[in-house]
Write a protein that holds these residues in place. Structure first.
Motif, mmCIF file in Angstrom:
data_model
loop_
_atom_site.group_PDB
_atom_site.id
_atom_site.type_symbol
_atom_site.label_atom_id
_atom_site.label_comp_id
_atom_site.label_asym_id
_atom_site.label_seq_id
_atom_site.Cartn_x
_atom_site.Cartn_y
_atom_site.Cartn_z
ATOM 1 N N GLU A 46 15.203 58.700 -19.641
ATOM 2 C CA GLU A 46 15.032 59.353 -20.934
ATOM 3 C C GLU A 46 15.496 58.501 -22.098
ATOM 4 O O GLU A 46 15.273 58.860 -23.257
ATOM 5 N N VAL A 47 16.170 57.377 -21.827
ATOM 6 C CA VAL A 47 16.711 56.547 -22.904
ATOM 7 C C VAL A 47 16.364 55.089 -22.652
ATOM 8 O O VAL A 47 16.189 54.664 -21.513
ATOM 9 N N GLU A 48 16.230 54.322 -23.728
ATOM 10 C CA GLU A 48 16.059 52.874 -23.620
ATOM 11 C C GLU A 48 17.362 52.140 -23.842
ATOM 12 O O GLU A 48 17.462 50.945 -23.572
ATOM 13 N N ASP A 49 18.357 52.861 -24.338
ATOM 14 C CA ASP A 49 19.670 52.296 -24.616
ATOM 15 C C ASP A 49 20.693 53.361 -24.277
ATOM 16 O O ASP A 49 20.548 54.527 -24.679
ATOM 17 N N THR A 50 21.722 53.000 -23.523
ATOM 18 C CA THR A 50 22.710 54.006 -23.111
ATOM 19 C C THR A 50 23.466 54.594 -24.290
ATOM 20 O O THR A 50 24.063 55.672 -24.171
ATOM 21 N N ASN A 51 23.445 53.922 -25.441
ATOM 22 C CA ASN A 51 24.063 54.500 -26.633
ATOM 23 C C ASN A 51 23.329 55.750 -27.098
ATOM 24 O O ASN A 51 23.892 56.564 -27.850
ATOM 25 N N ASP A 52 22.073 55.916 -26.658
ATOM 26 C CA ASP A 52 21.281 57.067 -27.069
ATOM 27 C C ASP A 52 21.569 58.300 -26.225
ATOM 28 O O ASP A 52 21.047 59.379 -26.515
ATOM 29 N N SER A 53 22.361 58.146 -25.176
ATOM 30 C CA SER A 53 22.674 59.266 -24.285
ATOM 31 C C SER A 53 23.905 60.028 -24.776
ATOM 32 O O SER A 53 24.844 59.423 -25.292
ATOM 33 N N PRO A 54 23.914 61.349 -24.617
ATOM 34 C CA PRO A 54 25.124 62.108 -24.955
ATOM 35 C C PRO A 54 26.321 61.749 -24.078
ATOM 36 O O PRO A 54 27.452 62.113 -24.394
ATOM 37 N N LEU A 55 26.056 61.025 -22.980
ATOM 38 C CA LEU A 55 27.131 60.601 -22.072
ATOM 39 C C LEU A 55 27.545 59.152 -22.331
ATOM 40 O O LEU A 55 28.215 58.545 -21.494
ATOM 41 N N SER A 56 27.173 58.598 -23.491
ATOM 42 C CA SER A 56 27.462 57.189 -23.772
ATOM 43 C C SER A 56 28.962 56.899 -23.809
ATOM 44 O O SER A 56 29.392 55.813 -23.410
ATOM 45 N N ASP A 57 29.769 57.863 -24.271
ATOM 46 C CA ASP A 57 31.225 57.643 -24.314
ATOM 47 C C ASP A 57 31.785 57.464 -22.908
ATOM 48 O O ASP A 57 32.662 56.610 -22.680
ATOM 49 N N GLN A 58 31.301 58.270 -21.963
ATOM 50 C CA GLN A 58 31.752 58.124 -20.577
ATOM 51 C C GLN A 58 31.309 56.777 -20.007
ATOM 52 O O GLN A 58 32.061 56.118 -19.281
ATOM 53 N N ASN A 59 30.089 56.375 -20.330
ATOM 54 C CA ASN A 59 29.591 55.088 -19.873
ATOM 55 C C ASN A 59 30.462 53.954 -20.403
ATOM 56 O O ASN A 59 30.836 53.030 -19.663
ATOM 57 N N ASP A 60 30.826 54.007 -21.690
ATOM 58 C CA ASP A 60 31.643 52.954 -22.293
ATOM 59 C C ASP A 60 33.044 52.932 -21.696
ATOM 60 O O ASP A 60 33.642 51.862 -21.523
ATOM 61 N N ALA A 61 33.572 54.117 -21.390
ATOM 62 C CA ALA A 61 34.909 54.176 -20.781
ATOM 63 C C ALA A 61 34.901 53.528 -19.396
ATOM 64 O O ALA A 61 35.857 52.825 -19.015
ATOM 65 N N LEU A 62 33.822 53.735 -18.656
ATOM 66 C CA LEU A 62 33.711 53.120 -17.330
ATOM 67 C C LEU A 62 33.588 51.604 -17.430
ATOM 68 O O LEU A 62 34.072 50.873 -16.564
ATOM 69 N N ARG A 63 32.970 51.118 -18.494
ATOM 70 C CA ARG A 63 32.850 49.669 -18.687
ATOM 71 C C ARG A 63 34.208 49.002 -18.838
ATOM 72 O O ARG A 63 34.359 47.816 -18.554
ATOM 73 N N ALA A 64 35.178 49.743 -19.319
ATOM 74 C CA ALA A 64 36.505 49.177 -19.555
ATOM 75 C C ALA A 64 37.387 49.221 -18.312
ATOM 76 O O ALA A 64 38.508 48.694 -18.330
ATOM 77 N N LEU A 65 36.900 49.847 -17.227
ATOM 78 C CA LEU A 65 37.719 49.956 -16.016
ATOM 79 C C LEU A 65 37.800 48.617 -15.288
ATOM 80 O O LEU A 65 36.811 47.880 -15.200
ATOM 81 N N PRO A 66 38.957 48.287 -14.730
ATOM 82 C CA PRO A 66 39.069 47.096 -13.867
ATOM 83 C C PRO A 66 38.159 47.237 -12.650
ATOM 84 O O PRO A 66 37.777 48.357 -12.279
ATOM 85 N N PRO A 67 37.797 46.132 -12.017
ATOM 86 C CA PRO A 67 36.861 46.186 -10.881
ATOM 87 C C PRO A 67 37.261 47.167 -9.791
ATOM 88 O O PRO A 67 36.416 47.926 -9.299
ATOM 89 N N ASP A 78 39.086 49.859 -9.936
ATOM 90 C CA ASP A 78 38.967 51.252 -10.376
ATOM 91 C C ASP A 78 37.509 51.674 -10.470
ATOM 92 O O ASP A 78 37.156 52.809 -10.118
ATOM 93 N N LEU A 79 36.649 50.776 -10.949
ATOM 94 C CA LEU A 79 35.232 51.132 -11.040
ATOM 95 C C LEU A 79 34.634 51.269 -9.646
ATOM 96 O O LEU A 79 33.834 52.181 -9.390
ATOM 97 N N ALA A 80 35.015 50.378 -8.732
ATOM 98 C CA ALA A 80 34.529 50.477 -7.355
ATOM 99 C C ALA A 80 34.967 51.784 -6.717
ATOM 100 O O ALA A 80 34.199 52.435 -5.990
ATOM 101 N N ALA A 81 36.209 52.201 -7.000
ATOM 102 C CA ALA A 81 36.706 53.472 -6.468
ATOM 103 C C ALA A 81 35.927 54.650 -7.042
ATOM 104 O O ALA A 81 35.608 55.608 -6.324
ATOM 105 N N ALA A 82 35.615 54.597 -8.336
ATOM 106 C CA ALA A 82 34.843 55.665 -8.968
ATOM 107 C C ALA A 82 33.446 55.754 -8.368
ATOM 108 O O ALA A 82 32.911 56.852 -8.151
#
Length: 389
Positions: free
Chosen positions: A63-84, A86-90
């Motif tokens: 539904e989006v061409e850019d993840t910034n266009d999603s209402p869940l973009s804040d969650q996506n950005d928070a996951l980007r900041a996770l260490p490897p 922690d992200l693998a565990a998630a």
């Protein structure tokens, strides 16, 4: 009449600018995942390279061409900041629900793709897309039924590649909207017909220009607005085509392996160059070898940019046909851009004495400004520019 024309030009320029702004920050752009499939006697192994953050966050990538266009973009950005770790565990924690969107079958049997390994890069610039590598493994039942793989449209586009060990045979497919792969045999690879390969790569080449290649569109427009005379345009387009065909082939064959962020920055700089040259020395009925040489050199850069697409798709057993087809698609896209510019600008206004002063030069200025920002953005110097950053 003059005021109306100026209003029309302003509208066109604002439209160009508004088109460009969403494409300037490509860090959150949705891109297809790449899956390399290896089918053995007892197991199927899938090496998947993708950004897992939007998948974990639950972003609907269809539904989006850019993840910034999603209402869940804040969650996506928070996951980007996770260490490897922690992200693998998630990802591991969410895998059960994620795997429900994956189709992996053989015959009438549904296979369960288990998450065997996860390789997550270190956290860098969180504004830059981070691709992780996942290894999925599933046990195969006895028999020789082929394997079918795909996933739900919400997980985005998927490029599938199956290569038969010890051979040059390969199968590639670009799946969208939840489509499934062709049946992939346990020995050998699925066969893509020549017709399917030609069609797919022509469409891919065209798509890389319209709508996805705004930088290439602006470069072609830079060539168009140099002069209304057909000879300068023909020489420039011919030089550009020959040049990008050469480097497209060299890069696809692996003979040239460029650093893509450098190439992307130089591509933006090439747009600035041709646009500024339009302003200072355009409008001529003839063209000098200097301009032709410059365009040829820039065409070499753009060919390397085109090759980044084919490096993902691969070319498989129909290498020559696929390469030519992709190039044809690119040329059709460029011709479409030139035809549209001719119909919008040159045909109705080209004969007017003010065409260059009111249309060609102002649009070249806008193209140069947009591309100059891209140069700064692609070398990481534009992060503090308000609104554009």
């Amino acid at each position: 009449m003059g005021k109306l024309l100026l209003l029309q030009i302003r509208v066109v320029l604002l439209a160009l600018l508004s088109m460009a702004l969403p494409f300037t920050a490509t860090a959150h752009e949705v891109q297809p995942a790449v899956a390399d499939v290896e089918i053995g006697p007892d197991t199927v192994t899938i090496t998947l390279r993708t950004a897992v953050e939007p998948i974990i966050a639950g972003v609907n990538l269809s539904e989006v061409e850019d993840t910034n266009d999603s209402p869940l973009s804040d969650q996506n950005d928070a996951l980007r900041a996770l260490p490897p770790a922690d992200l693998a565990a998630a990802l591991t924690e969410s895998w059960t629900s994620i795997s429900e969107n994956i189709t992996l079958t053989t015959g009438d049997t549904d296979l369960l793709p288990m998450l065997s390994e996860v390789d997550v890069p270190q956290v860098g610039d969180i504004e830059i897309r981070r691709d992780s590598t996942l290894t999925l493994v599933a046990d195969l039942p006895e028999g020789d039924d082929p394997v079918v793989f795909g996933w739900d449209a919400a997980l985005g586009g998927l490029i599938i590649r199956q290569i038969a060990a010890g051979t040059d045979d390969a199968y590639e497919a670009y799946l969208t909207n939840g489509a499934l792969s062709d049946p992939m045999p346990r020995t050998g690879v699925a066969q893509t017909s020549l017709g399917d390969a030609v069609y797919r790569y022509v469409v891919s080449g065209f798509d890389h220009i319209i709508p996805k290649g705004l930088d290439h569109i602006l470069f072609v427009l830079g060539l168009f607005f140099y002069s209304r005379a057909w000879r300068p345009l023909l020489w420039q387009v011919s030089a550009f085509t020959v040049a990008h065909t050469v480097t497209l082939a060299l890069a696809t064959l692996g003979i040239v392996q460029p650093t893509m962020w450098v190439i992307e920055a130089l591509i933006a700089l090439s747009i600035v160059w041709v646009a500024v040259e339009n302003i200072w020395s355009g409008g001529k009925k003839e063209i000098g070898w200097e301009r032709i040489g410059v365009v040829f050199g820039f065409g070499l850069l753009h060919g390397l940019g085109f090759a980044s697409v084919l490096s993902e798709f691969g070319l498989g057993s129909h290498f020559i046909a696929s390469l030519i087809s992709f190039n044809i698609g690119v040329e059709l896209g460029q011709i479409t851009v030139i035809a549209a510019a001719f119909l919008l600008f040159s045909l109705p206004f080209g004969a007017r004495s003010w065409y260059r002063a009111r249309i060609a030069v102002p649009i070249s200025v806008v193209i140069a400004v947009i591309a100059a920002y891209w140069v700064l953005n692609r070398i990481g110097w534009a992060g503090d520019i308000p609104y554009l950053a």
